[in-house]
Every structure is written in structure tokens, then in C-alpha cells.
Design a protein around this motif. Structure first.
Motif, short mmCIF file in Angstrom:
data_model
loop_
_atom_site.label_atom_id
_atom_site.label_comp_id
_atom_site.label_asym_id
_atom_site.label_seq_id
_atom_site.Cartn_x
_atom_site.Cartn_y
_atom_site.Cartn_z
N ARG A 139 0.87 -1.19 0.00
CA ARG A 139 0.00 0.00 0.00
C ARG A 139 0.91 1.23 0.00
NH1 ARG A 139 -2.98 -0.67 4.52
NH2 ARG A 139 -4.70 -1.63 3.40
N CYS A 140 0.53 2.20 -0.83
CA CYS A 140 1.28 3.45 -0.91
C CYS A 140 0.95 4.31 0.30
CB CYS A 140 0.91 4.17 -2.21
SG CYS A 140 1.75 5.77 -2.37
N GLY A 141 1.98 4.83 0.94
CA GLY A 141 1.78 5.73 2.07
C GLY A 141 1.37 7.13 1.65
N ALA A 198 -2.40 5.89 -0.74
CA ALA A 198 -3.18 4.76 -0.22
C ALA A 198 -3.54 3.71 -1.27
CB ALA A 198 -4.43 5.23 0.51
N CYS A 218 5.00 3.15 -6.02
CA CYS A 218 3.57 3.07 -6.28
C CYS A 218 3.30 3.26 -7.77
CB CYS A 218 2.85 4.16 -5.47
SG CYS A 218 1.09 4.29 -5.83
N GLU A 254 7.20 5.67 -0.92
CA GLU A 254 6.72 5.50 0.45
C GLU A 254 5.68 4.38 0.45
OE1 GLU A 254 4.03 7.99 3.60
OE2 GLU A 254 5.17 9.14 2.13
N GLY A 309 4.36 0.43 1.93
CA GLY A 309 4.39 -0.50 3.04
C GLY A 309 3.76 -1.82 2.64
#
Length: 136
Positions: free
Chosen positions: A31-33, A36, A46, A53, A55
Motif C-alpha cells: 500500500r502506498c503511504g 493509499a 507506487c 513511500e 508498506g
């Protein structure tokens, strides 16, 4: 003479978290920080906004059958007929897989049917995420 075996995926630094997860019966997504966006296959950035960024999280393992073909020709490591499918994960991304645990017929493989992940261990390093019809 030994029967040919199924081709094995080759983990890379970018995909190792995914294969580490399947080895312990977890389907892991990214998931992109920044925006999202949840995505698959794994990568360092992403695909929606190019942010690095990102996770990793444990997915639900629930999906629906998006598309499939039933393959009838022999291929090493598979017993025909078998399905080659695209499933849409509950979290949004789609992934290619095989459907197991039901007849490999158009009558049994209904588009949009609810599925759940089932892990198949190939060896100590690789466990494959396959999907089967969801139980109740």
C-alpha cells in the motif's frame, strides 16, 4: 525417469516479502503511504503516483473470480484440465493464479464467484497462493 516439475518462481529483492508471506500462509500486498493505492505485483514504487513511500500488509485472502480459461493440454507440473485465472482481491488488485478445490468446468467456475486463498508448498522456499471456492 522423473516427471517434470512445475516451474518455480524466482524471488527478487522486490518480491521477497511476498514469498516470505506465502511461506507462512499470508498473502501480503503493498500500500502506498502517499496515496493509499493498494497494488500487486510487488515493486519499489507506487504505480499510481510513483511514491517510494510503500508498506506491506497482510491481505484478507478473499477474492472473486474475474476471468479464467480452462487449459486442457499437458504442461509440466499440471494435470489437465486446470484453470488459469485472474482473481480480483478484496483489497482491489488483480492477480493470476489457479483455481483449485472444484471441478475445472464452466459450470463450476462462475465469474464473480467468491474465493479464498489456499497455499500450496512447492518446497522450503516457495509456497504458491492458489484460490478455491469460499466456504460459506
Amino acid at each position: 525417469m522423473a516427471e517434470p516439475t512445475r516451474a518455480r518462481p524466482k524471488p527478487t529483492p522486490e518480491t521477497q516479502h511476498f514469498w516470505d508471506g506465502t511461506r507462512v500462509n499470508e498473502l501480503r500486498l503493498q500500500r502506498c503511504g502517499a496515496c493509499a493505492h493498494v497494488y500487486f505485483p510487488p515493486r519499489l514504487f507506487c504505480p499510481a503516483c510513483a511514491s517510494r513511500e510503500v508498506g506491506v500488509f497482510k491481505a484478507s485472502g478473499k477474492a472473486r473470480l474475474y476471468s479464467y480459461v480452462i487449459h486442457h493440454r499437458p504442461v509440466a507440473g499440471f494435470t489437465p484440465p486446470y484453470s488459469i485465472a485472474v482473481v480480483e482481491l478484496e483489497e482491489g488488485p488483480r492477480m493470476m493464479t489457479n483455481i483449485v478445490g472444484c471441478p475445472q468446468t464452466p459450470e463450476a467456475l462462475e465469474l464473480d464467484m467468491q474465493l479464498e486463498v489456499k497455499f500450496e508448498k512447492l518446497d522450503d522456499d516457495i509456497t504458491l497462493p492458489l484460490f478455491q471456492p469460499a466456504r460459506g
